[in-house]
Design a protein around this motif. Structure first.
Motif, mmCIF file in Angstrom:
data_model
loop_
_atom_site.group_PDB
_atom_site.id
_atom_site.type_symbol
_atom_site.label_atom_id
_atom_site.label_comp_id
_atom_site.label_asym_id
_atom_site.label_seq_id
_atom_site.Cartn_x
_atom_site.Cartn_y
_atom_site.Cartn_z
ATOM 1 N N GLY A 1 144.080 -8.103 36.325
ATOM 2 C CA GLY A 1 145.056 -7.054 36.608
ATOM 3 C C GLY A 1 145.039 -6.618 38.060
ATOM 4 O O GLY A 1 146.093 -6.464 38.695
ATOM 5 N N ARG A 2 143.849 -6.428 38.597
ATOM 6 C CA ARG A 2 143.738 -5.973 39.979
ATOM 7 C C ARG A 2 144.200 -7.057 40.956
ATOM 8 O O ARG A 2 144.841 -6.761 41.971
ATOM 9 N N LEU A 3 143.896 -8.305 40.630
ATOM 10 C CA LEU A 3 144.331 -9.401 41.495
ATOM 11 C C LEU A 3 145.849 -9.562 41.475
ATOM 12 O O LEU A 3 146.467 -9.822 42.511
ATOM 13 N N LEU A 4 146.465 -9.417 40.316
ATOM 14 C CA LEU A 4 147.918 -9.509 40.249
ATOM 15 C C LEU A 4 148.574 -8.344 40.983
ATOM 16 O O LEU A 4 149.637 -8.504 41.601
ATOM 17 N N ALA A 5 147.945 -7.172 40.917
ATOM 18 C CA ALA A 5 148.460 -6.038 41.689
ATOM 19 C C ALA A 5 148.357 -6.327 43.181
ATOM 20 O O ALA A 5 149.256 -5.997 43.960
ATOM 21 N N LEU A 6 147.265 -6.959 43.585
ATOM 22 C CA LEU A 6 147.099 -7.353 44.987
ATOM 23 C C LEU A 6 148.173 -8.350 45.391
ATOM 24 O O LEU A 6 148.791 -8.225 46.463
ATOM 25 N N LYS A 7 148.418 -9.342 44.543
ATOM 26 C CA LYS A 7 149.445 -10.345 44.834
ATOM 27 C C LYS A 7 150.817 -9.700 45.002
ATOM 28 O O LYS A 7 151.644 -10.141 45.818
ATOM 29 N N ALA A 8 151.066 -8.639 44.256
ATOM 30 C CA ALA A 8 152.352 -7.943 44.326
ATOM 31 C C ALA A 8 152.426 -6.964 45.497
ATOM 32 O O ALA A 8 153.455 -6.315 45.688
ATOM 33 N N GLY A 9 151.346 -6.861 46.272
ATOM 34 C CA GLY A 9 151.338 -5.961 47.415
ATOM 35 C C GLY A 9 151.200 -4.502 47.037
ATOM 36 O O GLY A 9 151.613 -3.612 47.792
ATOM 37 N N GLU A 10 150.586 -4.247 45.873
ATOM 38 C CA GLU A 10 150.507 -2.879 45.369
ATOM 39 C C GLU A 10 149.214 -2.163 45.752
ATOM 40 O O GLU A 10 149.067 -0.971 45.465
ATOM 41 N N LEU A 11 148.284 -2.859 46.377
ATOM 42 C CA LEU A 11 147.025 -2.225 46.767
ATOM 43 C C LEU A 11 147.066 -1.829 48.232
ATOM 44 O O LEU A 11 147.546 -2.595 49.077
ATOM 45 N N PRO A 12 146.542 -0.661 48.584
ATOM 46 C CA PRO A 12 146.459 -0.288 49.998
ATOM 47 C C PRO A 12 145.593 -1.284 50.758
ATOM 48 O O PRO A 12 144.592 -1.783 50.233
ATOM 49 N N TRP A 13 145.965 -1.557 52.002
ATOM 50 C CA TRP A 13 145.221 -2.527 52.793
ATOM 51 C C TRP A 13 143.772 -2.113 52.974
ATOM 52 O O TRP A 13 142.862 -2.953 52.943
ATOM 53 N N ALA A 14 143.518 -0.831 53.121
ATOM 54 C CA ALA A 14 142.140 -0.354 53.287
ATOM 55 C C ALA A 14 141.295 -0.693 52.057
ATOM 56 O O ALA A 14 140.112 -1.035 52.178
ATOM 57 N N GLU A 15 141.889 -0.630 50.873
ATOM 58 C CA GLU A 15 141.168 -0.988 49.648
ATOM 59 C C GLU A 15 140.857 -2.478 49.626
ATOM 60 O O GLU A 15 139.764 -2.899 49.205
ATOM 61 N N VAL A 16 141.807 -3.288 50.084
ATOM 62 C CA VAL A 16 141.603 -4.735 50.134
ATOM 63 C C VAL A 16 140.471 -5.078 51.090
ATOM 64 O O VAL A 16 139.614 -5.916 50.795
ATOM 65 N N VAL A 17 140.457 -4.411 52.235
ATOM 66 C CA VAL A 17 139.400 -4.655 53.223
ATOM 67 C C VAL A 17 138.038 -4.310 52.631
ATOM 68 O O VAL A 17 137.067 -5.071 52.794
ATOM 69 N N ARG A 18 137.941 -3.185 51.954
ATOM 70 C CA ARG A 18 136.663 -2.799 51.334
ATOM 71 C C ARG A 18 136.249 -3.802 50.263
ATOM 72 O O ARG A 18 135.071 -4.177 50.161
ATOM 73 N N TRP A 19 137.206 -4.253 49.471
ATOM 74 C CA TRP A 19 136.925 -5.234 48.417
ATOM 75 C C TRP A 19 136.378 -6.514 49.022
ATOM 76 O O TRP A 19 135.364 -7.058 48.558
ATOM 77 N N ARG A 20 137.009 -6.975 50.056
ATOM 78 C CA ARG A 20 136.546 -8.196 50.726
ATOM 79 C C ARG A 20 135.133 -8.005 51.291
ATOM 80 O O ARG A 20 134.275 -8.884 51.149
ATOM 81 N N GLU A 21 134.867 -6.879 51.918
ATOM 82 C CA GLU A 21 133.545 -6.621 52.487
ATOM 83 C C GLU A 21 132.475 -6.573 51.402
ATOM 84 O O GLU A 21 131.369 -7.119 51.567
ATOM 85 N N GLN A 22 132.790 -5.942 50.279
ATOM 86 C CA GLN A 22 131.832 -5.852 49.178
ATOM 87 C C GLN A 22 131.508 -7.236 48.616
ATOM 88 O O GLN A 22 130.340 -7.559 48.362
#
Length: 246
Positions: A186-207
Motif C-alpha cells: 500500500g505504501r509503495l503504491l502510494a509512493l508510485k502515485a506521488g502521494e507521499l511527501p518528499w521528506a518522508e521518502v527521503v527518511r524512508w530511503r535513509e532508514q
C-alpha cells in the motif's frame, strides 16, 4: 548456408528476426515473470515482464562472429540473456538477474533451467549490498534532479529504488531474496502515485540504507560468491551441448 546452430546476431529484416526468435525459443532453459506481478505490486494496467535465460550450443561460439549476449522479444516486455551472461551478471550481484533466479512465477524451466535455479545460492554474497546501494543511489540522484527541473521525480523509479533497498536489506540480514513486497504494498503504491511527501521518502530511503549496512556485520551471506561452482556448471553446460546431451 546458415548453420542450424547459428547464433543471434545483428542481422536485420523480418526473416532474420523470426529466425533469431526461433533459435532463442529453442534454447531457452528458463523464463519467469518479474516486475510488478512478481513484486506483488500489479494493478489492472500492469504489464507482464518476462525475463529468461537461453543456452546456445557451444558450436555457436566457434566462428569469429560471436552470439549476442541478450535477446529482446518477440513478446512485449520480454528479455532473455545467454547463460554465460547470466552467470557473469549474477556473480556481480546484478539485481535483475538475481530476481530471475528467484522469481516464484516460472513459465518455462527445462532440466538445465532447474539446475540453474538450484545454483542460485552460489551467486549470493555480500556484494549485493554494494550493487543494490549503488543502483538506489543513482536513482535517487536522478529523482532529485527531476525535482530541480520539473518539481517532481519519476515516482515509479523512486518506488522501485525503495523496493530494491527493502529487498536488499532483507537479503543481507537473512540470506533470502524475497521479491514480494508484502505489507509494504500500500505504501509503495502510494509512493508510485506521488502521494507521499518528499521528506518522508527521503527518511524512508535513509532508514532502509542504514538497516542494510547494519545487517552486513552479521549477515549469513558469504563475502564472495561461489565463482568456482558457477564456472564448473557453465563448463558442464557447454560440454553437454557438444555431446548433444543438453
Amino acid at each position: 548456408m546458415s548453420s542450424p546452430h547459428a547464433a543471434p546476431s545483428g542481422d536485420h529484416g523480418p526473416d532474420a528476426a523470426e529466425s533469431t526468435d526461433r533459435l532463442v525459443d529453442e534454447h531457452t532453459i528458463l523464463q519467469v515473470v518479474v516486475g510488478s506481478r512478481a513484486f506483488g505490486l500489479a494493478t489492472a494496467g500492469s504489464d507482464t515482464d518476462r525475463r529468461g535465460v537461453y543456452a546456445l550450443p557451444a558450436a555457436a561460439f566457434w566462428p569469429l562472429t560471436k552470439p549476442a549476449t541478450h535477446h529482446e522479444g518477440p513478446l512485449p516486455e520480454q528479455l532473455r540473456w545467454e547463460v554465460e551472461r547470466v552467470c557473469v551478471l549474477g556473480l556481480a550481484a546484478n539485481p535483475n538477474v538475481l530476481e530471475v533466479l528467484h522469481s516464484p512465477l516460472v513459465e518455462t524451466c527445462t532440466p538445465l533451467g532447474a539446475e540453474l535455479r538450484d545454483l542460485a545460492p552460489a551467486f549470493l554474497s555480500r556484494r549485493v549490498a554494494d550493487t543494490y546501494l549503488r543502483y538506489a543511489t543513482a536513482q535517487f540522484a536522478k529523482a532529485q534532479r527531476g525535482i530541480e527541473r520539473s518539481g517532481a521525480p519519476v515516482w515509479r523509479h523512486v518506488m522501485h529504488l525503495i523496493r530494491l533497498l527493502t529487498a536488499g536489506g532483507h537479503l543481507v540480514r537473512t540470506g533470502e531474496l524475497v521479491l514480494d513486497v508484502g505489507a509494504d504494498r500500500g505504501r509503495l503504491l502510494a509512493l508510485k502515485a506521488g502521494e507521499l511527501p518528499w521528506a518522508e521518502v527521503v527518511r524512508w530511503r535513509e532508514q532502509l540504507t542504514d538497516r542494510l549496512l547494519a545487517g552486513l556485520e552479521h549477515s549469513p551471506l558469504p563475502v564472495e560468491p561461489d565463482t568456482d561452482r558457477v564456472d564448473r556448471w557453465l563448463v558442464s553446460v557447454r560440454r553437454r551441448s557438444v555431446r548433444g546431451l543438453a
